[in-house]
Design a protein around this motif. Structure first.
Motif, PDB file in Angstrom:
ATOM      1  N   SER A   3      -4.460  -9.437 -25.842  1.00 23.91           N
ATOM      2  CA  SER A   3      -4.989  -8.695 -24.696  1.00 23.91           C
ATOM      3  C   SER A   3      -6.507  -8.812 -24.601  1.00 23.91           C
ATOM      4  CB  SER A   3      -4.584  -7.224 -24.804  1.00 23.91           C
ATOM      5  OG  SER A   3      -5.101  -6.481 -23.733  1.00 23.91           O
TER       6      SER A   3
ATOM      7  N   ASP B  27       3.373  -8.472 -26.314  1.00 27.40           N
ATOM      8  CA  ASP B  27       2.680  -7.210 -26.068  1.00 27.40           C
ATOM      9  C   ASP B  27       3.486  -6.185 -25.285  1.00 27.40           C
ATOM     10  OD1 ASP B  27       0.525  -8.120 -27.485  1.00 27.40           O
ATOM     11  OD2 ASP B  27      -0.629  -8.767 -25.741  1.00 27.40           O
ATOM     12  N   ILE B  28       4.575  -6.601 -24.640  1.00 24.82           N
ATOM     13  CA  ILE B  28       5.447  -5.639 -23.961  1.00 24.82           C
ATOM     14  C   ILE B  28       6.898  -6.006 -24.263  1.00 24.82           C
ATOM     15  CG2 ILE B  28       3.809  -5.245 -22.066  1.00 24.82           C
ATOM     16  CD1 ILE B  28       5.681  -6.919 -20.285  1.00 24.82           C
TER      17      ILE B  28
ATOM     18  N   ARG C 177      -0.154  -2.245 -20.000  1.00 24.20           N
ATOM     19  CA  ARG C 177       1.089  -2.416 -20.763  1.00 24.20           C
ATOM     20  C   ARG C 177       2.293  -2.029 -19.896  1.00 24.20           C
ATOM     21  NH1 ARG C 177      -1.927  -4.812 -23.185  1.00 24.20           N
ATOM     22  NH2 ARG C 177      -2.311  -4.951 -25.435  1.00 24.20           N
TER      23      ARG C 177
ATOM     24  N   HIS D  96       1.456 -13.116 -24.225  1.00 19.86           N
ATOM     25  CA  HIS D  96       1.155 -11.730 -23.831  1.00 19.86           C
ATOM     26  C   HIS D  96       2.427 -11.027 -23.347  1.00 19.86           C
ATOM     27  CE1 HIS D  96      -1.205  -8.366 -22.651  1.00 19.86           C
ATOM     28  NE2 HIS D  96      -1.296  -8.644 -21.356  1.00 19.86           N
TER      29      HIS D  96
END
Length: 422
Positions: A380, A245-246, A312, A241
């Protein structure tokens, strides 16, 4: 003749060293699996499911071995198996090698999981169990920080090196315990005249009957099932994650593993601080206080896991991550002490192994489901679904508290002295 350490000092030593070695490996292992072996979300969870399947299959047999023959021997065997598994994982950067390592790690874990708690409960009856477990967790935080720092430093040069070194040191530590670990109060749980398989059957039957006779234990084992259902998805997808995701802020020329080290060092420091606060505030024999801590910790875990999954924003994600780790660290020793307080010593390792087996069953069921969701939709959403699997524990803790107080009233005792005989 070599002088043995006291049981109390040995337990704290064990807690510190094993935490150090585990985090030496853990700090880099997930990054290693994602970046060098290139595992996808489903494969990451499959790795964890393999580990838990090994735990599920071997928890009861190894717990029975600990209750019949020697808890010290069981712990030493477990350390050697775990060390061998990590050494294989770091030496051979292949998916198949990771699977083999998880099997060895899982079997090794089952030799330790029920045995170490049963061993200290039997060897040292002068200190309250919840205090011993909290102090063990606290020194474990110190060992963890050292392990994270070493793993992060080495991981910037080689992701494989900390895994191999950690595996080898587990085996060395097992040899140290052979010499210095005491075992003075162990008594076999089965009659001497029975053969090995009849002893195992006798011990398992005794433990099963004991569990059936205690509704409070059945409720607490149900809590463990939901912990298992919810933990695998979170544990295996957390780093993915962060990485996928970031965009992590740059730290000069350091590798991404450095961020994971920073995350965990911050988490350990916060956990150590909160545990020190709780130890000082913990009132003797106050079950209401312990119940309040458990209930609050689990509510916070559910809420912040949802935040972690859905945000996020790097700062908010990090805050949620640190909070989750802190309350999970606090939750474990208090839950273990509550469960232990209801178990008779002659079946302790087997009942605790049953508890570990139920946790593994939950992870075997929940892990692949979350893995499919994370692969098909997003990491997520997978973590968000994981948080929902934890919600039934709130109702179960409330029910266990009601049962606990009712059973104490029926015995003519106050509800707040449940730890009196420990």
């Amino acid at each position: 003749m070599v002088k043995k350490l006291s049981a109390y000092k040995t337990y704290l030593f064990f807690s510190c060293v094993t935490a150090l070695l585990f985090w030496l490996v853990f700090t880099v292992s997930m990054v290693y699996q994602i970046e060098q072996i290139h595992l996808n979300p489903f494969q990451l969870i499959l790795v964890g499911t393999t580990l838990e399947l090994a735990c599920f299959l071997f928890e009861i047999p190894t717990g029975i071995v600990a209750d019949i023959y020697s808890r010290k021997l069981s712990i030493i065997i477990g350390l050697v198996l775990i060390g061998t598994g990590f050494t294989i994982e770091g030496s051979v950067p292949k998916f198949a090698a990771v699977i083999v390592s998880q099997i060895l790690w899982g079997v090794g874990h089952t030799f330790i999981s029920g045995a170490i708690d049963a061993w200290i409960a039997g060897e040292d009856k002068t200190i309250e169990l919840d205090r011993i477990y909290l102090e063990g967790a606290q020194v474990g935080q110190i060992g963890s920080v050292i392990g994270i720092m070493l793993g992060t430093l080495m991981g910037n040069f080689s992701l494989r090196l900390p895994i191999i070194l950690g595996g080898c040191l587990f085996i060395v530590f097992a040899l140290v315990l052979v010499i210095y670990m005491p075992e003075r109060n162990f008594k076999s749980s089965a009659p001497e005249e029975l053969n090995t398989f009849k002893k195992m059957g006798h011990t398992f039957k005794t433990s099963l009957n004991f569990i059936k006779s205690k509704p409070i234990i059945i409720i607490l084992l149900s809590v463990t099932l939901f912990y298992g259902l919810s933990s695998e998805g979170y544990d295996r997808l957390t780093i993915a994650h962060f990485l996928k995701d970031i965009t992590l802020p740059k730290l000069g020329n350091f590798q991404p593993v450095t961020w994971y080290g920073i995350f965990n060092i911050l988490g350990m420091m916060l956990s150590a601080a909160i545990m020190q606060f709780v130890i000082k505030k913990l009132e003797k024999n106050n079950i209401i206080q312990r119940f309040s801590i458990l209930l609050t910790a689990n509510i916070l875990q559910i809420l912040f896991m949802l935040v972690f999954a859905l945000t996020r924003n790097f700062g908010l994600m990090l805050t949620a991550y640190l909070t989750i780790n802190m309350v999970r660290t606090l939750n474990k020793p208090i839950y273990n002490a509550w469960l232990n307080s209801h178990i008779e010593d002659n079946a302790r390792a087997t009942v605790l192994s049953t508890n570990g087996q139920i946790n593994s069953l939950g992870q075997i069921i929940g892990g692949p489901i979350i893995g499919v969701i994370a692969t098909k939709f997003s990491i997520s959403i997978g973590i968000a679904c994981t948080s929902l699997l934890l919600t039934p524990v709130i109702a179960l803790y409330i029910l266990s508290m009601i049962k606990d107080r009712n059973s104490n009233k029926n015995r003519g005792r106050g509800g707040d002295d449940i730890y009196e005989n420990n």
